[in-house]
Design an enzyme around this catalytic site. Structure first.
Site, PDB file in Angstrom:
ATOM      1  N   PHE A   1      45.762 -37.634  29.547  1.00 22.40           N
ATOM      2  CA  PHE A   1      45.653 -37.124  30.900  1.00 22.40           C
ATOM      3  C   PHE A   1      45.779 -38.220  31.956  1.00 22.40           C
ATOM      4  O   PHE A   1      45.922 -37.940  33.124  1.00 22.40           O
ATOM      5  CB  PHE A   1      44.287 -36.452  31.102  1.00 22.40           C
ATOM      6  N   SER A   2      45.655 -39.470  31.563  1.00 21.90           N
ATOM      7  CA  SER A   2      45.496 -40.562  32.518  1.00 21.90           C
ATOM      8  C   SER A   2      46.671 -40.701  33.470  1.00 21.90           C
ATOM      9  O   SER A   2      47.821 -40.592  33.078  1.00 21.90           O
ATOM     10  CB  SER A   2      45.306 -41.879  31.771  1.00 21.90           C
TER      11      SER A   2
ATOM     12  N   PRO B   1      38.625 -37.948  25.021  1.00 22.41           N
ATOM     13  CA  PRO B   1      39.677 -38.958  25.220  1.00 22.41           C
ATOM     14  C   PRO B   1      40.662 -38.560  26.306  1.00 22.41           C
ATOM     15  O   PRO B   1      41.165 -37.432  26.338  1.00 22.41           O
ATOM     16  CB  PRO B   1      40.349 -39.031  23.855  1.00 22.41           C
ATOM     17  N   CYS B   2      40.924 -39.504  27.194  1.00 22.21           N
ATOM     18  CA  CYS B   2      41.674 -39.178  28.401  1.00 22.21           C
ATOM     19  C   CYS B   2      43.069 -39.787  28.429  1.00 22.21           C
ATOM     20  O   CYS B   2      43.781 -39.614  29.405  1.00 22.21           O
ATOM     21  CB  CYS B   2      40.912 -39.676  29.628  1.00 22.21           C
ATOM     22  N   GLN B   3      43.480 -40.490  27.369  1.00 19.43           N
ATOM     23  CA  GLN B   3      44.767 -41.179  27.448  1.00 19.43           C
ATOM     24  C   GLN B   3      45.913 -40.224  27.744  1.00 19.43           C
ATOM     25  O   GLN B   3      46.856 -40.561  28.450  1.00 19.43           O
ATOM     26  CB  GLN B   3      45.050 -41.946  26.155  1.00 19.43           C
TER      27      GLN B   3
END
Length: 425
Positions: free
Chosen positions: A188-189, A184-186
């Site tokens: 890092f986004s 999950p990249c939220q």
């Protein structure tokens, strides 16, 4: 006397900061806000405390915030490029009999964009792990019901030790050559709040535990470009060092999906590692800007197609007033000036802007007075037309926006397959 509240928009105007910055400070608990009817409210006294304190200064809070102007950023990546064009016309999705002899497990699989790309490259799926119920339903339908792969797919939380053990039990004695995961990249986004303390930023460690147990020859991790800048590169360095401790040498670089036939500009950081002394090959780009696939080329076939829920071509109905407003938006511009990455009308003769997970408010049709349908957005992500998304329209859009473009996954898969061919001789 009731104290005055400010909205995010008002705070942004008063502080001369962007709304995105204000939201990031709320997420980091630097600016306290309450939520009512899905809208944030900030007390006037809290705003004054924040704006007059160090909490409003991100330069003084680098342990919490990470920022980057990625357009001007360069990286000294050591990349082993490999030509993939000789295998590009082989398609293990449309022809399930084409298998390259290698297996994979997909962690944080979502609807299966990366899995779809790897099956295009000839890999055989063994199991996947995903927590979103609608995405699991989509994955089961496409990979098991439609394509007939014998794999285990369940809705489960990878953080639970019981889930990991069940995964190991289900895989059994089968050997896994590759473990992949778009963790999950939220957190890092670059378009999100990007708070260092976001608990989602440590989920790659759960993937590492599974890799350490299964011991595949190769591992692939995908994330947003913003990860590279967090804490001045310390997050990326930690990921590489953590995998080194369990025997995997990692190479990392950024790939642009448009370089591999996706009608969309979508840059992602791709980690590729192995524990067998082989090369970590990244796929050599084979298209340049002059030959990118355009939005128009990809979605023109849907122009006169009526509403058809069975294939996810769900046409949004707008008011006459909204239709006129959409018509008036020039190509390359947004319906709302303050939201340049939302309600945007990408040019017909260029690749689309990034397809995102925000319930359909990102992409306007360049020629028709409406937003793009889930089917059109899936096409811009390079999903095959027979790949059907389950769940409500809202959850279809979430799945599509979160996915790895299958053609990018195919390119990565071919590169890893070539590496495996060498080490498995």
């Amino acid at each position: 006397m009731v104290e005055e509240f400010y909205t995010i928009e008002q705070v942004a105007e008063l502080s001369n900061k962007s709304q995105k910055t204000v939201r990031r400070h709320i997420a980091a608990n630097k600016l306290v806000a309450s939520k009512s009817q899905n809208k944030y409210r900030i007390l006037k006294s809290e705003y004054e405390r924040w704006i007059n304190s160090d909490d409003s200064n991100e330069e003084l809070n680098r342990e919490t915030f990470a920022k980057i102007d990625y357009q001007n950023n360069t990286y000294d990546d050591i990349v082993n490029w490999i030509d993939i064009t000789d295998d590009w016309n082989k398609d293990g999705w449309s022809n399930v009999n084409y298998r390259n002899g290698y297996t994979f497990v997909d962690l944080f699989s979502g609807a299966g964009g990366l899995s779809c790309g790897l099956t295009m490259a000839g890999f055989t799926p063994v199991a996947s792990v995903e927590i979103m119920e609608a995405a699991v339903e989509t994955y089961k339908y496409n990979f098991i019901e439609q394509k007939g792969f014998n794999e285990t797919v369940e809705t489960r939380d990878i953080r639970e030790e019981e889930v990991k053990q069940n995964l190991y039990d289900e895989i059994g004695e089968r050997h896994v050559n590759l473990v992949v995961g778009g963790f999950p990249c939220q957190g890092f986004s670059m378009s999100g709040n990007r708070v260092i303390t976001d608990e989602r930023n440590s989920l790659y460690l759960e993937m590492k535990k599974i890799v350490e147990h299964l011991k595949p020859e190769y591992v692939v991790m995908e994330n947003v470009e913003g990860l590279r800048s967090m804490m001045n590169g310390a997050i990326e360095k930690k990921i590489i060092e953590d995998y080194k401790k369990i025997g995997y040498d990692i190479n990392v670089t950024i790939l642009n999906s448009a370089d591999y036939g996706v009608a969309q500009t979508r840059r992602r950081v791709i980690f590729i590692g192995n524990r067998v002394g082989g090369k970590n090959y990244h796929p050599q780009p084979f298209l340049d800007k002059e030959h990118y696939k355009t939005l128009g080329e990809e979605i023109e076939r849907f122009m006169n197609l009526p509403n058809d829920k069975s294939i996810n071509h769900i046409i949004t109905k707008h008011s006459k007033e909204m239709e006129e407003r959409i018509k008036a938006v020039p190509e390359g511009k947004s319906l709302y000036g303050n939201y340049s990455d939302a309600w945007k009308k990408s040019p017909w003769d260029k690749p689309s802007c990034t397809v995102k997970e925000n319930h359909g408010g990102v992409n306007l049709h360049p020629k028709l007075p409406r937003v793009l349908t889930p089917r059109e957005l899936a096409a811009l992500q390079s999903f095959p037309d027979d790949f059907i998304f389950k769940g409500s329209k809202k959850w279809q859009l979430v799945q599509i926006g979160n996915a790895v473009p299958p053609l990018l996954g195919k390119a990565i898969g071919i590169a890893v397959k070539k590496a495996l061919d060498i080490v498995m001789e």
